[in-house]
Design an enzyme around this catalytic site. Structure first.
Site, PDB file in Angstrom:
ATOM      1  N   ASP A  35     -40.353   4.505  28.054  1.00  0.00           N
ATOM      2  CA  ASP A  35     -38.965   4.908  27.826  1.00  0.00           C
ATOM      3  C   ASP A  35     -38.839   6.020  26.786  1.00  0.00           C
ATOM      4  O   ASP A  35     -37.820   6.716  26.739  1.00  0.00           O
ATOM      5  CB  ASP A  35     -38.151   3.711  27.317  1.00  0.00           C
ATOM      6  CG  ASP A  35     -38.745   3.178  26.017  1.00  0.00           C
ATOM      7  OD1 ASP A  35     -39.924   2.771  26.027  1.00  0.00           O
ATOM      8  OD2 ASP A  35     -38.053   3.208  24.976  1.00  0.00           O
TER       9      ASP A  35
ATOM     10  N   THR B 267     -37.399   0.878  20.801  1.00  0.00           N
ATOM     11  CA  THR B 267     -38.844   0.614  20.851  1.00  0.00           C
ATOM     12  C   THR B 267     -39.054  -0.705  21.575  1.00  0.00           C
ATOM     13  O   THR B 267     -38.176  -1.557  21.589  1.00  0.00           O
ATOM     14  CB  THR B 267     -39.452   0.557  19.428  1.00  0.00           C
ATOM     15  OG1 THR B 267     -40.792   0.043  19.519  1.00  0.00           O
ATOM     16  CG2 THR B 267     -38.667  -0.335  18.494  1.00  0.00           C
ATOM     17  N   GLY B 268     -40.224  -0.853  22.175  1.00  0.00           N
ATOM     18  CA  GLY B 268     -40.518  -2.072  22.927  1.00  0.00           C
ATOM     19  C   GLY B 268     -41.101  -1.700  24.268  1.00  0.00           C
ATOM     20  O   GLY B 268     -41.551  -0.567  24.457  1.00  0.00           O
TER      21      GLY B 268
ATOM     22  N   GLY C 171     -41.370  -0.253  27.563  1.00  0.00           N
ATOM     23  CA  GLY C 171     -40.571   0.771  28.226  1.00  0.00           C
ATOM     24  C   GLY C 171     -40.094   0.380  29.612  1.00  0.00           C
ATOM     25  O   GLY C 171     -38.973   0.726  30.003  1.00  0.00           O
TER      26      GLY C 171
ATOM     27  N   THR D 166     -44.486   2.114  18.941  1.00  0.00           N
ATOM     28  CA  THR D 166     -43.895   3.450  18.873  1.00  0.00           C
ATOM     29  C   THR D 166     -43.266   3.685  17.498  1.00  0.00           C
ATOM     30  O   THR D 166     -42.855   2.734  16.848  1.00  0.00           O
ATOM     31  CB  THR D 166     -42.784   3.501  19.938  1.00  0.00           C
ATOM     32  OG1 THR D 166     -43.384   3.407  21.195  1.00  0.00           O
ATOM     33  CG2 THR D 166     -41.952   4.742  19.850  1.00  0.00           C
TER      34      THR D 166
ATOM     35  N   ARG E 112     -49.140   6.540  33.026  1.00  0.00           N
ATOM     36  CA  ARG E 112     -47.947   5.719  32.776  1.00  0.00           C
ATOM     37  C   ARG E 112     -47.027   6.401  31.750  1.00  0.00           C
ATOM     38  O   ARG E 112     -47.481   6.938  30.744  1.00  0.00           O
ATOM     39  CB  ARG E 112     -48.406   4.352  32.264  1.00  0.00           C
ATOM     40  CG  ARG E 112     -47.283   3.381  31.926  1.00  0.00           C
ATOM     41  CD  ARG E 112     -46.938   3.392  30.454  1.00  0.00           C
ATOM     42  NE  ARG E 112     -45.938   2.387  30.127  1.00  0.00           N
ATOM     43  CZ  ARG E 112     -45.270   2.362  28.982  1.00  0.00           C
ATOM     44  NH1 ARG E 112     -45.505   3.264  28.056  1.00  0.00           N
ATOM     45  NH2 ARG E 112     -44.354   1.440  28.748  1.00  0.00           N
ATOM     46  N   VAL E 113     -45.736   6.415  32.025  1.00  0.00           N
ATOM     47  CA  VAL E 113     -44.752   6.940  31.079  1.00  0.00           C
ATOM     48  C   VAL E 113     -43.760   5.824  30.774  1.00  0.00           C
ATOM     49  O   VAL E 113     -43.287   5.146  31.694  1.00  0.00           O
ATOM     50  CB  VAL E 113     -44.005   8.158  31.665  1.00  0.00           C
ATOM     51  CG1 VAL E 113     -42.922   8.643  30.700  1.00  0.00           C
ATOM     52  CG2 VAL E 113     -44.982   9.290  31.959  1.00  0.00           C
TER      53      VAL E 113
HETATM   54  N1  ASP Z   1     -41.410   2.011  24.136  1.00  0.00           N
HETATM   55  C1  ASP Z   1     -42.792   2.399  24.114  1.00  0.00           C
HETATM   56  C2  ASP Z   1     -43.306   2.517  25.523  1.00  0.00           C
HETATM   57  O1  ASP Z   1     -42.995   1.684  26.339  1.00  0.00           O
HETATM   58  C3  ASP Z   1     -43.658   1.481  23.351  1.00  0.00           C
HETATM   59  C4  ASP Z   1     -43.111   1.021  22.042  1.00  0.00           C
HETATM   60  O2  ASP Z   1     -41.943   1.198  21.726  1.00  0.00           O
HETATM   61  O3  ASP Z   1     -43.865   0.472  21.258  1.00  0.00           O
HETATM   62  O4  ASP Z   1     -44.059   3.425  25.765  1.00  0.00           O
END
Ligand code: ASP
Length: 303
Positions: free
Chosen positions: A216, A235-236, A238, A185, A213-214
């Site tokens: 965070d 980020t990471g 979700g 992200t 899928r949704v």
């Molecule tokens: N947080 C984002 C999600 O889970 C992915 C990301 O941060 O890379 O959609």
């Protein structure tokens, strides 16, 4: 860390777990955000400028670089914006929009705060936002890599057996199985010289993921938050981030007086080591980033 009080500040990230070879995209985005701050001083416009630049880069998992869904064809994107002037907008699971962050900004001017799926896409068309660019060979190569990983025994999503996705499959095309969970992200947090804060974020989601899928990123208080004490962007993965209401939790620590670097580290420490997570933040007198994976980033302060 920037200690300059009142000076405008920008922090951007290109995703927890993304290659730092792409840091030039973050540097360019931060420069553009600072230039935008010079134009009208609006922290939100600056944050959106940064995120739109990263959506257009094509190497990061947002906008033109978004990961392909497990069917190798569908792209669903999430984005959000928020500032201390009361503007709040988000879009979830939208397809075929070049800059989801601009759509999130436009939604903030409707009576709603979030639109999802087909309605969001129709709204984008109605206000004249351009459609996505054609899928690139780079996106197809990333998808092939993911399929190879899904066919192996190492979980492509931490703690989840790869076979689960075959059992709960919901794409139109059948699963066709022939490394690394996609998780890059993009996001930006900005402090304006006028003391206002803003955050903007955009993602092609995490992979592997079912249709619909949704994560965070469009969820207020989880992927993003802005208030009078600062702005936070996460980020990471979700599914893990939402369980900690991460952005709001870290915001509350900063609002209670915890130094920004300590609050970011404490936020990252909430997660198991196998869960990629990263944070960026600006507060009244500080700015910073923290992650448990490589995370391309850039931090700049107005002179
Ligand atoms: N947080 C984002 C999600 O889970 C992915 C990301 O941060 O890379 O959609």
């Amino acid at each position: 860390m920037s200690q300059t009080k009142q000076a405008g500040a920008v922090v951007v990230h290109g995703g927890a777990g993304a290659s730092c070879d792409h840091e030039d995209a973050c540097v360019l985005a931060a420069r553009r955000a600072l230039a935008q701050l010079e134009v009208n001083g609006d922290a939100l416009d600056a944050a959106i400028t940064a995120v739109a630049a990263m959506e257009d880069d094509g190497r990061l998992n947002a906008g033109s670089g978004s990961v392909l869904g497990l069917d190798g064809a569908t792209i669903e994107m999430d984005a959000s914006i928020m500032d201390t002037r009361g503007r709040l907008g988000a879009v979830a699971c939208v397809q075929d929009v070049r800059n989801p962050v601009l759509l999130a900004r436009a939604i903030a001017d409707t009576p709603h705060w979030m639109l999802a799926g087909e309605g969001a896409q129709r709204f984008a068309r109605a206000i004249g936002l351009p459609a996505s660019r054609p899928v690139t060979e780079r996106q197809r190569a990333e998808h092939r890599k993911l399929m190879a990983q899904m066919a192996g025994s190492v979980p492509a999503m931490p703690g989840v057996d790869n076979a689960v996705f075959a059992r709960i499959w919901n794409y139109n095309k059948p699963l066709d199985l022939p490394e690394a969970t996609a998780c890059d992200t993009v996001g930006a947090v900005v402090r304006g010289a006028d003391g206002h804060f803003a955050v903007a974020t955009s993602t092609g989601g995490s992979a592997p993921a079912l249709l619909g899928r949704v994560g965070d990123s469009p969820i207020i208080g989880s992927g993003f938050y802005a208030g009078p004490h600062g702005a936070i962007c996460a980020t990471g993965i979700g599914e893990h981030i939402v369980r900690h209401l991460l952005a709001r939790t870290v915001y509350d620590w900063i609002a209670a007086g915890m130094p920004l670097a300590q609050a970011l580290q404490r936020g990252i420490d909430l997660f198991d080591k196998d869960v990629a997570v990263g944070l960026i933040a600006v507060s009244r007198n500080d700015a910073g980033a923290c992650s448990n994976r490589a995370m391309p980033q850039a931090r700049m302060t107005q002179r």
